[in-house]
Design a protein around this motif. Structure first.
Motif, mmCIF file in Angstrom:
data_model
loop_
_atom_site.group_PDB
_atom_site.id
_atom_site.type_symbol
_atom_site.label_atom_id
_atom_site.label_comp_id
_atom_site.label_asym_id
_atom_site.label_seq_id
_atom_site.Cartn_x
_atom_site.Cartn_y
_atom_site.Cartn_z
ATOM 1 N N THR A 164 9.077 6.705 -3.320
ATOM 2 C CA THR A 164 8.552 6.523 -1.954
ATOM 3 C C THR A 164 8.753 7.749 -1.073
ATOM 4 O OG1 THR A 164 10.568 5.306 -1.582
ATOM 5 C CG2 THR A 164 8.540 4.039 -1.509
ATOM 6 N N ASP A 165 9.869 8.460 -1.235
ATOM 7 C CA ASP A 165 10.132 9.609 -0.364
ATOM 8 C C ASP A 165 9.161 10.752 -0.617
ATOM 9 O OD1 ASP A 165 12.159 8.324 0.870
ATOM 10 O OD2 ASP A 165 13.781 9.352 -0.204
ATOM 11 N N ALA A 166 8.431 10.692 -1.723
ATOM 12 C CA ALA A 166 7.488 11.763 -2.055
ATOM 13 C C ALA A 166 6.038 11.316 -1.845
ATOM 14 C CB ALA A 166 7.700 12.190 -3.505
ATOM 15 N N ILE A 167 5.849 10.120 -1.316
ATOM 16 C CA ILE A 167 4.494 9.592 -1.110
ATOM 17 C C ILE A 167 4.248 9.428 0.397
ATOM 18 C CG2 ILE A 167 2.933 7.650 -1.574
ATOM 19 C CD1 ILE A 167 4.590 7.107 -4.118
ATOM 20 N N PRO A 168 3.195 10.055 0.919
ATOM 21 C CA PRO A 168 3.010 10.066 2.371
ATOM 22 C C PRO A 168 2.410 8.781 2.936
ATOM 23 C CG PRO A 168 1.289 11.368 1.352
ATOM 24 C CD PRO A 168 2.183 10.890 0.238
ATOM 25 N N VAL A 169 3.148 7.686 2.811
ATOM 26 C CA VAL A 169 2.794 6.478 3.557
ATOM 27 C C VAL A 169 4.007 6.120 4.412
ATOM 28 C CG1 VAL A 169 1.224 5.592 1.784
ATOM 29 C CG2 VAL A 169 3.621 4.889 1.772
ATOM 30 N N SER A 170 3.781 5.366 5.454
ATOM 31 C CA SER A 170 4.856 5.043 6.382
ATOM 32 C C SER A 170 5.828 4.030 5.784
ATOM 33 C CB SER A 170 4.274 4.481 7.674
ATOM 34 O OG SER A 170 5.314 3.891 8.432
ATOM 35 N N GLN A 171 7.100 4.405 5.780
ATOM 36 C CA GLN A 171 8.131 3.451 5.340
ATOM 37 C C GLN A 171 8.348 2.385 6.398
ATOM 38 O OE1 GLN A 171 9.247 3.330 2.287
ATOM 39 N NE2 GLN A 171 7.847 5.047 2.039
ATOM 40 N N THR A 172 8.169 2.772 7.651
ATOM 41 C CA THR A 172 8.387 1.826 8.743
ATOM 42 C C THR A 172 7.352 0.709 8.687
ATOM 43 O OG1 THR A 172 8.920 3.824 9.973
ATOM 44 C CG2 THR A 172 8.904 1.758 11.202
ATOM 45 N N ALA A 173 6.086 1.114 8.527
ATOM 46 C CA ALA A 173 5.028 0.107 8.439
ATOM 47 C C ALA A 173 5.184 -0.710 7.155
ATOM 48 C CB ALA A 173 3.654 0.774 8.487
ATOM 49 N N GLY A 174 5.524 -0.011 6.057
ATOM 50 C CA GLY A 174 5.890 -0.726 4.825
ATOM 51 C C GLY A 174 4.777 -1.500 4.130
ATOM 52 N N TRP A 175 3.526 -1.137 4.362
ATOM 53 C CA TRP A 175 2.438 -1.912 3.747
ATOM 54 C C TRP A 175 2.437 -1.834 2.227
ATOM 55 C CZ3 TRP A 175 0.209 -5.729 5.998
ATOM 56 C CH2 TRP A 175 0.127 -5.751 7.402
ATOM 57 N N TRP A 176 3.028 -0.786 1.686
ATOM 58 C CA TRP A 176 3.045 -0.693 0.225
ATOM 59 C C TRP A 176 3.813 -1.865 -0.394
ATOM 60 C CZ3 TRP A 176 7.521 -0.464 -2.593
ATOM 61 C CH2 TRP A 176 8.679 -0.038 -1.939
ATOM 62 N N GLN A 177 4.760 -2.394 0.359
ATOM 63 C CA GLN A 177 5.534 -3.515 -0.188
ATOM 64 C C GLN A 177 4.687 -4.774 -0.304
ATOM 65 O OE1 GLN A 177 9.535 -3.796 1.547
ATOM 66 N NE2 GLN A 177 9.221 -1.728 2.334
ATOM 67 N N VAL A 178 3.666 -4.877 0.562
ATOM 68 C CA VAL A 178 2.728 -5.996 0.471
ATOM 69 C C VAL A 178 1.730 -5.742 -0.662
ATOM 70 C CG1 VAL A 178 0.937 -7.282 1.712
ATOM 71 C CG2 VAL A 178 2.950 -6.407 2.954
ATOM 72 N N ALA A 179 1.335 -4.460 -0.787
ATOM 73 C CA ALA A 179 0.275 -4.109 -1.723
ATOM 74 C C ALA A 179 0.725 -4.104 -3.184
ATOM 75 C CB ALA A 179 -0.282 -2.726 -1.368
ATOM 76 N N THR A 180 1.966 -3.711 -3.431
ATOM 77 C CA THR A 180 2.334 -3.369 -4.813
ATOM 78 C C THR A 180 2.240 -4.537 -5.801
ATOM 79 O OG1 THR A 180 3.995 -2.331 -6.219
ATOM 80 C CG2 THR A 180 4.822 -3.739 -4.435
ATOM 81 N N LEU A 181 1.736 -4.199 -6.977
ATOM 82 C CA LEU A 181 1.732 -5.121 -8.129
ATOM 83 C C LEU A 181 2.660 -4.579 -9.217
ATOM 84 C CD1 LEU A 181 -2.132 -5.679 -8.359
ATOM 85 C CD2 LEU A 181 -0.487 -7.531 -8.066
ATOM 86 N N GLY A 182 3.502 -3.622 -8.838
ATOM 87 C CA GLY A 182 4.409 -3.033 -9.825
ATOM 88 C C GLY A 182 3.764 -1.933 -10.652
ATOM 89 N N GLU A 183 2.688 -1.321 -10.110
ATOM 90 C CA GLU A 183 1.967 -0.253 -10.814
ATOM 91 C C GLU A 183 2.860 0.974 -11.062
ATOM 92 O OE1 GLU A 183 0.878 -1.704 -7.875
ATOM 93 O OE2 GLU A 183 2.290 -0.437 -6.823
#
Ligand SMILES: *Cc1c(COP(=O)(O)O)cnc(C)c1O
Length: 390
Positions: free
Chosen positions: A72-91
């Motif tokens: 996550t620290d190397a991927i430019p999405v917001s940790q605060t918003a955290g949408w990746w946690q909703v999106a992820t399927l474990g890819e």
């Protein structure tokens, strides 16, 4: 040094920082983007994202467990918003199976074990988490293949309505996957170019987000994790060689970016050489590379590797530059070579779609000469799409 936004700065193309709340796209003329509705830079070029300095912990023993979000620290999405946690399927976190061939250690990276069956999940999850962060409610994709399936799946998870544009002549079976995720399908009469034009017209008219794996550079922020995982699975080093399929270049550009970012962080001391593989029936990049980099229209004919049959890759010049920088080459393989490679993989237990056998066919084509010349080392290549779909 140009300050683009809070906590981030660009100097010589390198960006450091992780909680990226804003986009920092730039076009060829260096302009920064205003918003997600702008799928092209003002100068008409495609947006690019600068390289980050990979912020990654020391390799975990036996890594990578878990999904690509371990980076996550190397991927430019917001940790605060955290949408990746909703999106992820474990890819991500795909297996690397090592075999011995022609004196080389051959790492087969099982990308078809991804949730929707191809490596496109890496790019789609990052692009759509970013889109959701921007407040996007509706997206458009003009692919009925693996990209369309991946975008439809992650859009569904994020509550983003997904509109898929496909040629009317497409076989209905190809649409089962996106349709089952709730995507709305628009069948367009005419050529592949007519479909793309209809998709863009819809984007402009409806103000929808163009979720294109070719146009949107956040897609490459996902595919770059392929490099991070290889580095980690090899115990913190780069392989000598990567063999990758190339059509629109989302895999090649992402993998090269990932290794450049590892290099910038001092985690590897060189980037691997890259051999990109096209299908003989449609090989504009192989032709251009051999001709010193000049991209020209090519004659095409149908190929079994339809996923890489892209006659006019929009990022062609960028792909060729990335391959040149990696000391690489672009080759092409025949349908017979692809089908033989696919059969050989199946005999070893791997079931891939024909396109996904192209990189292995490319490796088989160059391996004897490399062996003869005394080159040895580790080569990694992806098995990037599932045979169950074809
Ligand atoms: C998309 C895809 C490719 C080609 O990727 P490009 O981004 O077009 O270079 C290769 N194999 C499979 C299975 C794909 O889905």
């Amino acid at each position: 040094m140009q300050r683009l936004f809070r906590g981030m700065s660009i100097a010589a193309g390198l960006v450091q920082g992780s909680d990226v709340a804003d986009q920092y796209l730039y076009g060829e003329d260096g302009t920064a983007a205003a918003g997600p509705e702008q799928y092209l830079a003002p100068d008409g070029s495609l947006w690019r994202l600068p390289d980050l300095v990979a912020r990654i912990a020391a390799p975990a023993a036996g890594g990578p467990g878990g999904s690509l979000w371990r980076y996550t620290d190397a991927i430019p999405v917001s940790q605060t918003a955290g949408w990746w946690q909703v999106a992820t399927l474990g890819e991500g976190g795909t297996p690397l199976v090592l075999e011995q061939e022609h004196g080389w250690s051959v790492g087969l990276k099982v990308e078809y074990a991804s949730p929707t069956g191809s490596f496109k999940d890496r790019g789609a999850v990052v692009m759509l988490a970013k889109a959701r962060e921007w407040g996007v409610e509706r997206c458009v994709v003009d692919s009925s293949g693996n990209a369309g399936a991946a975008v439809a799946a992650y859009a569904a998870r994020l509550g983003i309505r997904c509109e898929v544009f496909v040629p009317a002549a497409n076989s209905p079976s190809k649409l089962r996957q996106p349709e089952s995720h709730g995507a709305v399908v628009h069948r367009i009469a005419g050529s592949r170019e007519d479909v793309a034009a209809a998709a863009l017209e819809f984007v402009d008219r409806e103000g929808a987000f163009y979720a294109s794996h070719v146009f949107n550079p956040y897609f490459y922020e996902g595919t770059k994790t392929y490099a991070f995982e290889i580095w980690e699975q090899l115990g913190g080093r780069a392989p000598e060689l990567l063999v990758l399929p190339v059509g629109n270049g989302t895999f090649v550009l992402g993998a090269c970016k990932g290794f450049r970012e590892l290099l910038a962080a001092g985690l590897v001391d060189r980037v691997p050489r890259v051999i990109a593989v096209q299908a003989e029936g449609c090989a504009p990049l192989a032709r251009a590379h051999a001709a010193g980099g000049r991209l020209e229209p090519v004659q095409t004919r149908p190929t079994v590797a339809e996923g890489i049959a892209i006659a006019q890759p929009r990022r062609g010049a960028e792909i060729l530059a990335a391959i040149r920088e990696a000391g690489g080459d672009v080759i092409s393989v025949s349908d017979e070579q692809v089908l033989a490679a696919r059969a050989r993989l199946a005999a070893r237990g791997f079931y891939v779609e024909p396109t996904a056998a192209a990189s292995y066919a490319g490796w088989r084509a160059v391996a004897p000469a490399l062996e003869q010349a005394g080159f040895r080392g580790t080569v990694v290549l992806p098995l990037c799409g599932s045979g169950l779909k074809s």
